[in-house]
Design an enzyme around this catalytic site. Structure first.
Site, PDB file in Angstrom:
ATOM      1  N   ARG A 131       1.005  -5.044  -5.226  1.00 29.77           N
ATOM      2  CA  ARG A 131       1.107  -6.100  -4.222  1.00 29.77           C
ATOM      3  C   ARG A 131       1.610  -7.391  -4.873  1.00 29.77           C
ATOM      4  NH1 ARG A 131      -0.718  -4.400   0.518  1.00 29.77           N
ATOM      5  NH2 ARG A 131      -2.115  -2.601   0.613  1.00 29.77           N
TER       6      ARG A 131
ATOM      7  N   ARG B 295      -5.344  -2.789   9.016  1.00 27.35           N
ATOM      8  CA  ARG B 295      -5.302  -4.237   8.785  1.00 27.35           C
ATOM      9  C   ARG B 295      -5.548  -4.952  10.114  1.00 27.35           C
ATOM     10  NH1 ARG B 295      -1.650  -5.920   4.256  1.00 27.35           N
ATOM     11  NH2 ARG B 295      -3.477  -5.775   2.928  1.00 27.35           N
TER      12      ARG B 295
ATOM     13  N   ASP C 159       2.569  -1.646  11.897  1.00 29.58           N
ATOM     14  CA  ASP C 159       2.533  -3.016  12.460  1.00 29.58           C
ATOM     15  C   ASP C 159       3.787  -3.832  12.129  1.00 29.58           C
ATOM     16  OD1 ASP C 159       0.385  -4.595   9.905  1.00 29.58           O
ATOM     17  OD2 ASP C 159       2.203  -3.365   9.772  1.00 29.58           O
TER      18      ASP C 159
ATOM     19  N   THR D 137       4.518   1.707   6.294  1.00 34.31           N
ATOM     20  CA  THR D 137       3.088   1.383   6.317  1.00 34.31           C
ATOM     21  C   THR D 137       2.363   2.340   7.249  1.00 34.31           C
ATOM     22  OG1 THR D 137       1.371  -0.263   6.833  1.00 34.31           O
ATOM     23  CG2 THR D 137       3.406  -0.391   8.140  1.00 34.31           C
TER      24      THR D 137
ATOM     25  N   GLY E 179       0.837  -1.205   0.000  1.00 34.18           N
ATOM     26  CA  GLY E 179       0.000   0.000   0.000  1.00 34.18           C
ATOM     27  C   GLY E 179       0.871   1.253   0.000  1.00 34.18           C
TER      28      GLY E 179
ATOM     29  N   ASP F 189      -0.044   1.314   8.821  1.00 36.26           N
ATOM     30  CA  ASP F 189      -0.549   0.437   9.876  1.00 36.26           C
ATOM     31  C   ASP F 189       0.327   0.419  11.110  1.00 36.26           C
ATOM     32  OD1 ASP F 189      -1.469  -2.137   7.440  1.00 36.26           O
ATOM     33  OD2 ASP F 189      -2.351  -0.178   7.898  1.00 36.26           O
TER      34      ASP F 189
ATOM     35  N   ASP G  71       5.209  -5.494   5.625  1.00 38.21           N
ATOM     36  CA  ASP G  71       5.656  -6.853   5.968  1.00 38.21           C
ATOM     37  C   ASP G  71       5.678  -7.777   4.754  1.00 38.21           C
ATOM     38  OD1 ASP G  71       2.528  -7.764   7.689  1.00 38.21           O
ATOM     39  OD2 ASP G  71       2.946  -6.764   5.787  1.00 38.21           O
TER      40      ASP G  71
END
Ligand code: F6P
Length: 340
Positions: free
Chosen positions: A70, A170, A128, A124, A10, A126, A101
């Site tokens: 992706r 996510r 994460d 990201t 993304g 996110d 990731d």
């Protein structure tokens, strides 16, 4: 050294700032080639010239001039071999891969199984990715979400409504937790803490004893206990991730049915991924890009640049992609102080 650069997964604000920093840090012995659309560009040898001139004026531009995708190089039998072949044919000595990731996981495997010299940069919204305290893109996404929550407060108050705000992230609740805290949300729901919808309504009933409107912030990956609802589509990407979204609509129906209060939904979705990076993300992205070139020039491959406190360090990519970094329990306990 000829260094290839790719941006995968993304997009997010700050990607262009990393690209700019990489090109500007390069020594006279370095030259750069941009691969288009993440791993697909390496597999298909689709490139873009990268030099000081093409990187000019990028620091504030959202998105990525290289494009992204992706694409998973391990999705096809000859993917890894085509990566190696492209690099050999183009005289590319190393890759700097900027991604989340999935992109970094493929980078780690290409390095370990095929000897591809790679330095990773964690990216990201996110937030994460393990082994780094924060990823660039996250700060901007939190600010955009917080600004939206501030605006939703005034319309909720004007209409005596409950506003349910869905944010990306996510399977981690970092954006929801930070933006919910910053925006003064009355309930925050995250994947790490499956929720009981009746308990959510209890928080709101307690709050509505004092006022007539509420803000509920919900992460797209949040789910009720016992998995009584599915909020994913059948579509999965090349890394097997299902497309999330829609938990806010489920909550709207449940809150209206259980409390009788008018409830509306705003799903911030890709707004959190667009636009210019915050100053914080511009600086972090720039620091990551400079360190990535230093690592490549030093032959320090199989590493990822990372933020540790206020320092930029290098960590094994394998450590970074081993597991999802989820919301710290103590942080969420602070957020819970303000529920209801
Ligand atoms: O990983 C970043 C992210 O924005 C997630 O928060 C979200 O679930 C996903 O990407 C959406 O992916 P796409 O833009 O491919 O629909």
């Amino acid at each position: 050294m000829r260094i290839g650069v790719l941006t995968g997964g993304g997009d997010c604000p700050g990607l262009n700032a990393v690209i700019r920093a990489i090109v500007r840090r390069g020594s006279p012995q370095d030259d750069f080639v941009g691969f288009r659309h993440g791993w697909r560009g390496v597999i298909q040898a689709e490139t873009l010239p990268l030099d000081v001139e093409s990187a000019r004026g990028l620091i504030h531009r959202g998105g990525t001039i290289l494009g992204t995708s992706r694409t998973n190089p391990f999705k096809s039998a000859d993917g890894p071999h085509r990566v190696v072949a492209t690099m050999a044919a183009m005289g590319v000595d190393a890759l700097i891969t900027i991604g989340g990731d999935d992109t970094l996981g493929a980078a780690e495997r290409l390095g370990r199984e095929h000897g591809v010299p790679i330095v990773g940069v964690p990216k990201t919204i996110d937030n994460d990715i393990s082994a780094t305290d924060v990823t660039f893109g996250f700060n901007t996404a939190v600010q955009v979400a917080t600004d939206a929550i501030d605006r939703l407060h005034t319309t909720a108050e004007s209409h005596d409504r409950v506003m349910v705000v869905e944010v990306m992230g996510r399977h981690a609740g970092w954006i929801a937790t930070y933006a919910g805290l910053a925006g003064g949300a009355d309930v925050i729901l995250i994947p790490e803490d499956p929720f009981d919808v009746e308990a959510v309504c209890e928080h709101l009933r307690r709050r509505h004893q004092r006022t007539n409107f509420s803000i509920v912030v919900v992460a797209e990956g949040a789910l009720p206990v016992a998995g009584s609802v599915a909020v994913t589509s059948s579509a999965v990407d090349e890394f097997g991730h299902e497309r999330l979204g829609g938990i806010s609509t489920y909550l709207q129906g449940e809150i209206e049915a259980r409390t009788g209060w008018e409830t509306r939904v705003t799903n911030l979705g890709h707004i959190l991924r667009g636009g210019t990076p915050s100053a914080y993300d511009r600086v972090l992205a720039t620091r990551f890009g400079v360190e990535a070139v230093d690592a490549a020039d030093a032959g320090d491959f199989g590493t990822m640049v990372a933020l540790r406190g206020t320092d930029i360090v290098r960590v094994p990519i394998a450590e970074a992609v081993a597991e999802n970094r989820t919301v710290d329990r103590r942080l969420f306990e602070v957020a819970e102080v303000f529920f209801g």
